[in-house]
Motif scaffolding. Sequence first.
Motif, mmCIF file in Angstrom:
data_model
loop_
_atom_site.group_PDB
_atom_site.id
_atom_site.type_symbol
_atom_site.label_atom_id
_atom_site.label_comp_id
_atom_site.label_asym_id
_atom_site.label_seq_id
_atom_site.Cartn_x
_atom_site.Cartn_y
_atom_site.Cartn_z
ATOM 1 N N SER A 33 30.902 48.797 40.515
ATOM 2 C CA SER A 33 31.565 49.384 41.687
ATOM 3 C C SER A 33 30.740 50.567 42.170
ATOM 4 O O SER A 33 29.928 51.109 41.426
ATOM 5 N N GLY A 34 30.981 50.960 43.396
ATOM 6 C CA GLY A 34 30.368 52.200 43.869
ATOM 7 C C GLY A 34 31.234 53.361 43.416
ATOM 8 O O GLY A 34 32.260 53.158 42.748
ATOM 9 N N GLU A 35 30.843 54.575 43.801
ATOM 10 C CA GLU A 35 31.682 55.722 43.461
ATOM 11 C C GLU A 35 32.961 55.708 44.283
ATOM 12 O O GLU A 35 33.897 56.435 43.990
ATOM 13 N N ASP A 36 32.999 54.865 45.341
ATOM 14 C CA ASP A 36 34.219 54.787 46.153
ATOM 15 C C ASP A 36 35.360 54.105 45.394
ATOM 16 O O ASP A 36 36.522 54.265 45.732
ATOM 17 N N GLY A 37 35.034 53.319 44.347
ATOM 18 C CA GLY A 37 36.075 52.751 43.501
ATOM 19 C C GLY A 37 36.722 51.481 44.016
ATOM 20 O O GLY A 37 37.691 50.995 43.431
ATOM 21 N N PHE A 38 36.193 50.915 45.109
ATOM 22 C CA PHE A 38 36.783 49.689 45.647
ATOM 23 C C PHE A 38 36.208 48.448 44.956
ATOM 24 O O PHE A 38 35.042 48.447 44.537
ATOM 25 N N VAL A 39 37.021 47.407 44.904
ATOM 26 C CA VAL A 39 36.533 46.108 44.418
ATOM 27 C C VAL A 39 35.484 45.614 45.404
ATOM 28 O O VAL A 39 35.653 45.750 46.613
ATOM 29 N N ASN A 40 34.393 45.078 44.900
ATOM 30 C CA ASN A 40 33.358 44.516 45.787
ATOM 31 C C ASN A 40 32.984 43.111 45.305
ATOM 32 O O ASN A 40 33.560 42.616 44.316
ATOM 33 N N ILE A 43 31.797 42.804 41.555
ATOM 34 C CA ILE A 43 32.919 42.931 40.604
ATOM 35 C C ILE A 43 33.706 41.628 40.592
ATOM 36 O O ILE A 43 34.060 41.099 39.538
ATOM 37 N N THR A 44 33.982 41.121 41.786
ATOM 38 C CA THR A 44 34.766 39.889 41.881
ATOM 39 C C THR A 44 34.045 38.766 41.144
ATOM 40 O O THR A 44 34.659 38.030 40.355
ATOM 41 N N ASN A 45 32.754 38.651 41.356
ATOM 42 C CA ASN A 45 32.006 37.571 40.692
ATOM 43 C C ASN A 45 32.057 37.712 39.174
ATOM 44 O O ASN A 45 32.197 36.730 38.453
ATOM 45 N N ARG A 46 31.953 38.954 38.698
ATOM 46 C CA ARG A 46 31.987 39.167 37.243
ATOM 47 C C ARG A 46 33.314 38.661 36.658
ATOM 48 O O ARG A 46 33.346 37.957 35.664
ATOM 49 N N PRO A 83 44.851 46.273 48.342
ATOM 50 C CA PRO A 83 44.401 44.986 48.912
ATOM 51 C C PRO A 83 43.186 44.404 48.178
ATOM 52 O O PRO A 83 43.145 43.212 47.888
ATOM 53 N N GLY A 84 42.216 45.239 47.849
ATOM 54 C CA GLY A 84 41.030 44.750 47.128
ATOM 55 C C GLY A 84 41.396 44.214 45.757
ATOM 56 O O GLY A 84 40.924 43.154 45.333
ATOM 57 N N LEU A 85 42.275 44.940 45.072
ATOM 58 C CA LEU A 85 42.693 44.495 43.738
ATOM 59 C C LEU A 85 43.496 43.205 43.830
ATOM 60 O O LEU A 85 43.382 42.325 42.971
ATOM 61 N N ARG A 86 44.287 43.073 44.908
ATOM 62 C CA ARG A 86 45.066 41.835 45.075
ATOM 63 C C ARG A 86 44.129 40.650 45.329
ATOM 64 O O ARG A 86 44.289 39.573 44.767
ATOM 65 N N GLY A 87 43.109 40.885 46.135
ATOM 66 C CA GLY A 87 42.140 39.822 46.427
ATOM 67 C C GLY A 87 41.453 39.361 45.147
ATOM 68 O O GLY A 87 41.248 38.157 44.919
ATOM 69 N N LEU A 88 41.112 40.315 44.287
ATOM 70 C CA LEU A 88 40.466 39.968 43.014
ATOM 71 C C LEU A 88 41.397 39.110 42.160
ATOM 72 O O LEU A 88 40.988 38.091 41.600
ATOM 73 N N ARG A 89 42.665 39.525 42.080
ATOM 74 C CA ARG A 89 43.615 38.749 41.258
ATOM 75 C C ARG A 89 43.743 37.327 41.807
ATOM 76 O O ARG A 89 43.768 36.362 41.036
ATOM 77 N N ASP A 90 43.825 37.212 43.132
ATOM 78 C CA ASP A 90 43.982 35.872 43.736
ATOM 79 C C ASP A 90 42.805 34.990 43.373
ATOM 80 O O ASP A 90 42.974 33.828 43.003
ATOM 81 N N GLN A 91 41.619 35.551 43.463
ATOM 82 C CA GLN A 91 40.432 34.725 43.165
ATOM 83 C C GLN A 91 40.368 34.362 41.686
ATOM 84 O O GLN A 91 39.929 33.278 41.322
ATOM 85 N N MET A 92 40.812 35.264 40.834
ATOM 86 C CA MET A 92 40.812 34.939 39.394
ATOM 87 C C MET A 92 41.840 33.850 39.093
ATOM 88 O O MET A 92 41.620 32.982 38.259
ATOM 89 N N ARG A 93 42.963 33.910 39.807
ATOM 90 C CA ARG A 93 43.994 32.888 39.584
ATOM 91 C C ARG A 93 43.462 31.507 39.962
ATOM 92 O O ARG A 93 43.719 30.517 39.288
ATOM 93 N N ASP A 94 42.690 31.453 41.037
ATOM 94 C CA ASP A 94 42.112 30.166 41.466
ATOM 95 C C ASP A 94 41.078 29.668 40.457
ATOM 96 O O ASP A 94 40.793 28.476 40.372
#
Length: 478
Positions: A33-40, A43-46, A83-94
């Motif tokens: 992540s950057g210092e901004d702390g958002f999911v990118n 991170i999602t790919n990992r 929203p970023g964290l929700r997007g990550l969870r959705d992709q992991m669920r898939d």
Amino acid sequence: MSVVSKTVFSELKINSMTLPNRIVVPAMVTRLSGEDGFVNDDITNRYVRFAKGGAGLVVLEAMAVHHSKSGPLLRICDDEFVPGLRGLRDQMRDAGPGCVVPQIIHFLKISRSGWRQKVEDLSISDIDAIVDAYAAAAVRTVAAGYDGVELHMAHAYTLSSFLSRLNKRRDDYGGSLNRRLHLPVRVIQSVRREVGDEYPIGVRFDGEECIKGGYTVEEARLIALRLVQSGVDYVSVSAGGKFEDAQPREGEPPYPYTGYSGDRCMPGKTYPNGANLYIAAGIKEFLREQGHSAPVIATGKINTPDLAESILTDGNADLIGMARPILCDPDWPRKVEAGNWEKVIRCCYANVCKAKDERFQTVTCFLWPRSSTQAPESDDVVEPTWPETGAALTADGTKGRISLKWEPATDNEAVYGYDIWRAIEGGEFERIDAVPAPVTAYHDTTAIKGLRYMYRVRGYDLAGNRTQASGEVAAEIS
Ligand SMILES: Cc1cc2nc3c(=O)[nH]c(=O)nc-3n(C[C@H](O)[C@H](O)[C@H](O)COP(=O)(O)O)c2cc1C
């Protein structure tokens, strides 16, 4: 060798979540992540890769419940991160069937001068703010669709420092064990109030501090009991990782994994497998004696299906944490469940991942192809092969160590690395290490004069297909 991992691949219900198997990826900071702390995307790919690999529970890396400045780190200290964290969870669920919980953390301030804020420096209103920040962050994990939340009470961070025997506060939050537990218990109770009875709350804490004067498993048993009595659904046992014994670094903030306690947290090559298992086993035994059934996660150099299975069937833990082994090969669970342990790329505990974390560099594995940000992925089934003349493995024991050399293997995709196997003559072969391709040499610095050793090498490709074992070579130190 055929490995039966029946218990490893059995379900486990923890409050409202059902894990499809007993493998847990404990939190591992990625520095993606950057210092901004958002999911990118990185991170999602990992984490999508971890989810795809089939672990029963993935704990997302520590994310900050407060706004304090730090290096690259995920954050959950504001609704804007949801929203970023929700997007990550959705992709992991898939991607996979496992459950996912974020680990949420509060840490105190440190500076390049070596100064660090201590628990003694906090006012009661600072303490109240920590309670509120954890509760608000937990609410965000619910809003983002996670299966539960894990409260970070381990290592060098705030709640762990309150639990520590080195907590020097003289008020209700320090001194006796009960007072050291005061803030962690307040946090649990307030998180529970916010998320309701059914939402799984886990805790990660140190079963031993591994520093002079720190607590050991004796007190950890009582800490675990009190945490469970306060409303925690699972207990993840870690060890060490403290500032007190961190090596000072000129002009750099202290890093809590550079001393002995850091070694105990991420035990390297020199440690035995299951190095911290006795701690989890002691905690589990005590919880059961006291009538509590909260699952206990054991972590620390647990890397083979046999070891994982025996820990579960011997009753030493309920879940197996595997951090570096799954960083190394996220498909560990999927491959082992399919009976393909032989295809797992095996962590060699070189701790390059740890060194990268320390330097705030992207956390990658020493065995991955150079410059990869993620573990390679391949479903290829073609095995790599040795040259027609064989691997031509040689061993030389003239320099106080045994040096091996061999010819490179070839593959239809890419040769990815080589496992080194060794036996004391007449004994069983064990895999002692690995080197990434294109390296075709290895120095065994742990051999001793007076013993005769046998060696062999196996190459592997990106999917973990192995060459035949090379011919064996005998060697001793002259
Ligand atoms: C690069 C790296 C980052 C880590 N980050 C965290 C973290 O954010 N939270 C945590 O509780 N543990 C963290 N750990 C510790 C691991 O979760 C785990 O306890 C440790 O690596 C030992 O387990 P293993 O032998 O399976 O790797 C980290 C470990 C590594 C190697």
